[in-house]
Design a protein around this motif. Sequence first.
Motif, PDB file in Angstrom:
ATOM      1  N   MET A  14       0.830  -1.204   0.000  1.00 53.89           N
ATOM      2  CA  MET A  14       0.000   0.000   0.000  1.00 53.89           C
ATOM      3  C   MET A  14       0.865   1.254   0.000  1.00 53.89           C
ATOM      4  O   MET A  14       0.640   2.185  -0.779  1.00 53.89           O
ATOM      5  N   SER A  15       1.879   1.309   0.888  1.00 52.27           N
ATOM      6  CA  SER A  15       2.722   2.491   0.973  1.00 52.27           C
ATOM      7  C   SER A  15       3.542   2.679  -0.297  1.00 52.27           C
ATOM      8  O   SER A  15       3.775   3.813  -0.734  1.00 52.27           O
ATOM      9  N   LYS A  20       4.453   5.980  -5.069  1.00 50.02           N
ATOM     10  CA  LYS A  20       4.580   6.124  -6.525  1.00 50.02           C
ATOM     11  C   LYS A  20       3.534   7.107  -7.061  1.00 50.02           C
ATOM     12  O   LYS A  20       3.830   7.958  -7.899  1.00 50.02           O
ATOM     13  N   GLY A  21       2.310   6.981  -6.552  1.00 54.12           N
ATOM     14  CA  GLY A  21       1.257   7.886  -7.001  1.00 54.12           C
ATOM     15  C   GLY A  21       1.553   9.328  -6.645  1.00 54.12           C
ATOM     16  O   GLY A  21       1.373  10.235  -7.483  1.00 54.12           O
ATOM     17  N   ASP A  65       7.532   7.881   5.326  1.00 55.35           N
ATOM     18  CA  ASP A  65       7.749   7.268   6.631  1.00 55.35           C
ATOM     19  C   ASP A  65       7.053   5.911   6.716  1.00 55.35           C
ATOM     20  O   ASP A  65       7.607   4.947   7.259  1.00 55.35           O
ATOM     21  N   PHE A  66       5.841   5.842   6.201  1.00 52.86           N
ATOM     22  CA  PHE A  66       5.115   4.572   6.235  1.00 52.86           C
ATOM     23  C   PHE A  66       5.839   3.501   5.427  1.00 52.86           C
ATOM     24  O   PHE A  66       5.914   2.338   5.846  1.00 52.86           O
ATOM     25  N   GLN A  67       6.370   3.880   4.264  1.00 50.02           N
ATOM     26  CA  GLN A  67       7.069   2.872   3.475  1.00 50.02           C
ATOM     27  C   GLN A  67       8.373   2.459   4.152  1.00 50.02           C
ATOM     28  O   GLN A  67       8.717   1.274   4.153  1.00 50.02           O
ATOM     29  N   ASP A  68       9.096   3.403   4.727  1.00 46.22           N
ATOM     30  CA  ASP A  68      10.320   3.048   5.454  1.00 46.22           C
ATOM     31  C   ASP A  68      10.007   2.122   6.619  1.00 46.22           C
ATOM     32  O   ASP A  68      10.734   1.160   6.880  1.00 46.22           O
ATOM     33  N   TYR A  69       8.914   2.418   7.333  1.00 50.76           N
ATOM     34  CA  TYR A  69       8.520   1.541   8.430  1.00 50.76           C
ATOM     35  C   TYR A  69       8.130   0.165   7.892  1.00 50.76           C
ATOM     36  O   TYR A  69       8.504  -0.864   8.464  1.00 50.76           O
ATOM     37  N   ALA A  70       7.398   0.148   6.769  1.00 52.72           N
ATOM     38  CA  ALA A  70       7.017  -1.136   6.167  1.00 52.72           C
ATOM     39  C   ALA A  70       8.248  -1.934   5.763  1.00 52.72           C
ATOM     40  O   ALA A  70       8.263  -3.166   5.886  1.00 52.72           O
TER      41      ALA A  70
END
Length: 244
Positions: A14-15, A20-21, A65-70
């Motif tokens: 999702m992140s 990308k979007g 931040d969400f993607q780094d956490y993911a």
Amino acid sequence: MENSEINNEFLYKMSSTLRKGLADVQKNVNALYRMEELEDYIGVKDSPIEYIQAALNPLIGQVSDFQDYAETVTNKMELNLEEVDIYGILDSVMTIADQLVEEKSGVTFEEELPEELPTLEADPLRLTQALLNLIHNAVKFTDKGYVTVRVELEAENILFEVRDTGIGIAEENHELVFQPFQTILEDKDDPRLGFGLGLKIVEHIVDLHDGETWFESEAGVGSSFFFYDSVVAGSKMIFLVYNF
């Protein structure tokens, strides 16, 4: 696959999609700035294009931040190690730090650097990210006083310190420091309230460099964030210490 693993994979996908979007949106907004037809709206407060840009910037930061956490919970974050010029890293970090401090009238920014420092084997982007996360927290939770970045060569280690005169952390909240989505703030409407991911991401970056994290804290005293990076050839040890 356990539910937690499924949830983590979903968060990662999702992140990644959101990042990308938003990157595509930012690319098109940047194109608008180059259109002659819109030049009268550039730099004008509350104009449509400036409103879009102002709304877009925090969203990009939050999704990043969400993607780094993911990436931390799915073990997808990787390091690109190279010989790093510490002064080059600090120049870019301090430029951003100066901008952060300018927005807070009661806070001054200081730096304490030696004249000579060796290079390090590290991931320059992740090292920069770790330092900026610490500085951002220091500035965010300091209303009056100073934020200091200090670098010092100690034996075979380089010590990085981010020190502030902020709010500190009460003993009863110590267990929350590295917990994602947790906060020490009681007021849920406090504008400083975030998602509580910054320190968790820093902790993971340090872990990837074969390091470890810990902290000490006292409410109302302020914070000092330390981490060591070994300069011994072939070593990737980093030690991160939090003294609040």
